[in-house]
Design a protein around this motif. Structure first.
Motif, PDB file in Angstrom:
ATOM      1  N   ALA A  64      18.557  -1.467  34.400  1.00 28.56           N
ATOM      2  CA  ALA A  64      18.777  -2.284  35.590  1.00 28.56           C
ATOM      3  C   ALA A  64      17.748  -2.048  36.687  1.00 28.56           C
ATOM      4  CB  ALA A  64      20.186  -2.043  36.121  1.00 28.56           C
ATOM      5  N   ASP A  65      17.149  -0.861  36.756  1.00 31.23           N
ATOM      6  CA  ASP A  65      16.175  -0.559  37.813  1.00 31.23           C
ATOM      7  C   ASP A  65      14.728  -0.689  37.337  1.00 31.23           C
ATOM      8  OD1 ASP A  65      16.155   1.563  36.079  1.00 31.23           O
ATOM      9  OD2 ASP A  65      16.372   3.131  37.618  1.00 31.23           O
ATOM     10  N   HIS A  66      14.527  -1.341  36.200  1.00 32.02           N
ATOM     11  CA  HIS A  66      13.179  -1.475  35.640  1.00 32.02           C
ATOM     12  C   HIS A  66      12.379  -2.517  36.428  1.00 32.02           C
ATOM     13  CE1 HIS A  66      10.028  -2.366  32.640  1.00 32.02           C
ATOM     14  NE2 HIS A  66      10.301  -1.152  32.143  1.00 32.02           N
ATOM     15  N   ARG A  67      11.063  -2.398  36.386  1.00 28.92           N
ATOM     16  CA  ARG A  67      10.183  -3.313  37.117  1.00 28.92           C
ATOM     17  C   ARG A  67      10.271  -4.747  36.606  1.00 28.92           C
ATOM     18  NH1 ARG A  67       4.833  -3.492  34.396  1.00 28.92           N
ATOM     19  NH2 ARG A  67       4.968  -2.245  32.471  1.00 28.92           N
ATOM     20  N   PHE A  68      10.742  -4.943  35.356  1.00 33.66           N
ATOM     21  CA  PHE A  68      10.882  -6.296  34.818  1.00 33.66           C
ATOM     22  C   PHE A  68      12.273  -6.882  35.076  1.00 33.66           C
ATOM     23  CE2 PHE A  68       7.686  -5.177  31.210  1.00 33.66           C
ATOM     24  CZ  PHE A  68       6.620  -5.430  32.060  1.00 33.66           C
ATOM     25  N   ALA A  69      13.193  -6.097  35.617  1.00 33.91           N
ATOM     26  CA  ALA A  69      14.601  -6.485  35.646  1.00 33.91           C
ATOM     27  C   ALA A  69      14.859  -7.769  36.442  1.00 33.91           C
ATOM     28  CB  ALA A  69      15.443  -5.348  36.208  1.00 33.91           C
ATOM     29  N   LYS A  70      14.042  -8.073  37.427  1.00 31.57           N
ATOM     30  CA  LYS A  70      14.281  -9.252  38.260  1.00 31.57           C
ATOM     31  C   LYS A  70      13.474 -10.477  37.839  1.00 31.57           C
ATOM     32  CE  LYS A  70      15.681  -6.586  42.327  1.00 31.57           C
ATOM     33  NZ  LYS A  70      15.455  -6.315  43.779  1.00 31.57           N
ATOM     34  N   LEU A  71      12.739 -10.348  36.733  1.00 37.85           N
ATOM     35  CA  LEU A  71      11.954 -11.487  36.255  1.00 37.85           C
ATOM     36  C   LEU A  71      12.841 -12.508  35.559  1.00 37.85           C
ATOM     37  CD1 LEU A  71       8.833  -9.658  34.724  1.00 37.85           C
ATOM     38  CD2 LEU A  71       9.048 -10.700  36.995  1.00 37.85           C
ATOM     39  N   HIS A  72      12.443 -13.786  35.623  1.00 36.26           N
ATOM     40  CA  HIS A  72      13.181 -14.837  34.924  1.00 36.26           C
ATOM     41  C   HIS A  72      12.798 -14.893  33.451  1.00 36.26           C
ATOM     42  CE1 HIS A  72      14.985 -16.344  38.560  1.00 36.26           C
ATOM     43  NE2 HIS A  72      13.797 -16.427  39.159  1.00 36.26           N
ATOM     44  N   SER A  73      11.596 -14.444  33.117  1.00 36.02           N
ATOM     45  CA  SER A  73      11.131 -14.363  31.736  1.00 36.02           C
ATOM     46  C   SER A  73       9.964 -13.386  31.698  1.00 36.02           C
ATOM     47  CB  SER A  73      10.702 -15.737  31.207  1.00 36.02           C
ATOM     48  OG  SER A  73       9.581 -16.215  31.920  1.00 36.02           O
ATOM     49  N   LEU A  79      13.790  -9.137  26.274  1.00 35.06           N
ATOM     50  CA  LEU A  79      13.369  -7.747  26.440  1.00 35.06           C
ATOM     51  C   LEU A  79      14.488  -7.040  27.205  1.00 35.06           C
ATOM     52  CD1 LEU A  79      11.003  -5.728  26.003  1.00 35.06           C
ATOM     53  CD2 LEU A  79      10.329  -6.237  28.363  1.00 35.06           C
ATOM     54  N   ALA A  80      15.130  -6.083  26.557  1.00 32.37           N
ATOM     55  CA  ALA A  80      16.217  -5.332  27.182  1.00 32.37           C
ATOM     56  C   ALA A  80      15.620  -4.182  27.981  1.00 32.37           C
ATOM     57  CB  ALA A  80      17.167  -4.804  26.120  1.00 32.37           C
ATOM     58  N   VAL A  81      15.921  -4.150  29.267  1.00 35.16           N
ATOM     59  CA  VAL A  81      15.378  -3.109  30.154  1.00 35.16           C
ATOM     60  C   VAL A  81      16.514  -2.540  30.997  1.00 35.16           C
ATOM     61  CG1 VAL A  81      13.130  -4.268  30.259  1.00 35.16           C
ATOM     62  CG2 VAL A  81      14.856  -4.740  32.022  1.00 35.16           C
TER      63      VAL A  81
END
Length: 292
Positions: free
Chosen positions: A172-181, A168-170
Motif C-alpha cells: 500500500a505504501d509503494h511508489r506505484f500504489a497511486k498509479l492508474h496503470s 502489478l501487486a504492490v
C-alpha cells in the motif's frame, strides 16, 4: 480360453443337468450345445459330466469349473454395472483437475451450478501446478482440467472459458500504489515474488517480463498465490497477480493494472482419448456458461 458365452451355457447346463432344458433356456439347438460341450471338454482335457442316461451329473472336474464359472460371471456382471454407473451422464464420475488459485472461486462456482442440474454425478477432484495437470490429462489420469495459460503440449485440447485482468501487486505504501496503470518495464529493478516454475502464473509472469525486456529478480518463490499476496503486503517484493472482484488476496495490497495484460483461463482434455459421457456433459455445460 473360455469365452463369456461358454461360461453362460455351461453354468445353465450344470444347474439343469439336461441338454434339452439347457437348449431351451440358452436358445441353442441340442446338436450345437452337444458340440460346444465336446469342444470344451477337449479344450480342458477332461470330461466334466458323468452321463446317466439322458441326464448329466457334474463330476469333480465339472464342480471345480462350475464354481469358478459362476464367480467369473458374477464378477463380469458387477464390472458391467460399475462401468455403466461411471459412464452414466446422470450418475457417473467426472475426474476434474484445477489450479490451486481456481479452488477458491471458479471451480466451486462450476460445481454448484452443475450439481443443481445433475445431482447424481460424482466428482473426483485434484489440484496441482499447471504442468502436472497437463501431464495428468495426457496420461489419462484425469478427464478435464481448468488451467491457465493455454498449454503448449499438442496432446491436449483447449477451450477458453474466462479471462482475468492482470496487475502489478504492490504494498500500500509503494511508489506505484497511486498509479492508474503501470508499464511492467518500470518495475524491472523491483524484487519479485513469484510462483515456482511449472506453475501457470509463473509462466505468465516470465513471459510478460521477457516482453518488457527484463528478467525478474526473484526473492521468493511459492506454490500459493495467497502466500505471494501476503508477502507483497509485507513489503517483501512485488508480483504480477490476477485481479479478483471481490478481492480474495491479502489486505494491504494495491493492484495496479498492467495495460493489456490478461490471464486466459481454459478447460483442457486429451485429444487422443474419448471423453466419458459424464465428462463430455460437464464440458458442454462449462462451454455454454459464462464464467467471467
Amino acid at each position: 480360453m473360455m469365452l463369456t458365452e461358454d461360461l453362460e451355457w455351461f453354468v445353465v447346463l450344470a444347474e439343469t443337468q439336461q441338454v434339452t432344458a439347457t437348449a431351451d433356456l440358452t436358445h441353442l439347438s441340442q446338436p450345437t450345445l452337444s458340440r460346444k460341450l465336446a469342444r470344451l471338454e477337449r479344450q480342458i482335457g477332461v470330461t466334466l459330466f458323468d452321463r446317466q442316461g439322458r441326464r448329466l451329473e457334474l463330476n469333480r472336474y465339472g464342480e471345480i469349473l462350475y464354481r469358478h464359472a459362476r464367480t467369473a460371471l458374477h464378477s463380469l456382471d458387477a464390472a458391467q454395472s460399475e462401468i455403466q454407473s461411471l459412464a452414466s451422464p446422470e450418475s457417473g464420475t467426472v475426474r476434474l483437475d484445477f489450479l490451486h488459485s481456481f479452488g477458491t472461486w471458479l471451480v466451486p462456482h462450476m460445481l454448484r451450478g452443475y450439481r443443481v442440474e445433475h445431482p447424481g454425478v460424482r466428482f473426483e477432484l485434484h489440484q496441482d501446478s499447471a504442468q502436472f495437470l497437463v501431464d495428468r490429462i495426457a496420461a489419462g489420469t484425469s478427464d478435464l482440467a481448468v488451467v491457465s495459460p493455454q498449454p503448449r503440449d499438442p496432446q491436449v485440447a483447449w477451450m477458453q472459458i474466462a479471462q482475468q485482468s492482470l496487475a502489478l501487486a504492490v504494498p500500500a505504501d509503494h511508489r506505484f500504489a497511486k498509479l492508474h496503470s503501470v508499464e511492467l518495464a518500470d518495475a524491472a529493478d523491483e524484487p519479485f515474488i513469484g510462483m515456482h516454475p511449472n506453475f501457470g502464473m509463473r509462466r505468465i509472469l516470465d513471459e510478460l517480463c521477457a516482453a518488457a525486456g527484463f528478467t525478474p529478480n526473484f526473492v521468493f518463490e511459492s506454490s500459493e498465490l495467497a502466500t505471494v499476496g501476503g508477502l507483497v503486503s509485507a513489503s517483501f517484493g512485488v508480483s504480477v497477480m490476477p485481479v479478483q472482484d471481490p478481492p480474495i488476496w491479502a489486505e494491504g495490497v494495491v493492484y495496479v493494472p498492467i495495460e493489456g495484460a490478461q490471464r486466459k483461463i481454459g478447460l483442457i482434455w486429451s485429444k487422443s482419448r474419448e471423453l466419458s459421457d459424464p465428462a463430455r456433459t460437464f464440458r458442454d455445460y462449462v462451454e455454454r456458461t459464462t464464467w467471467s
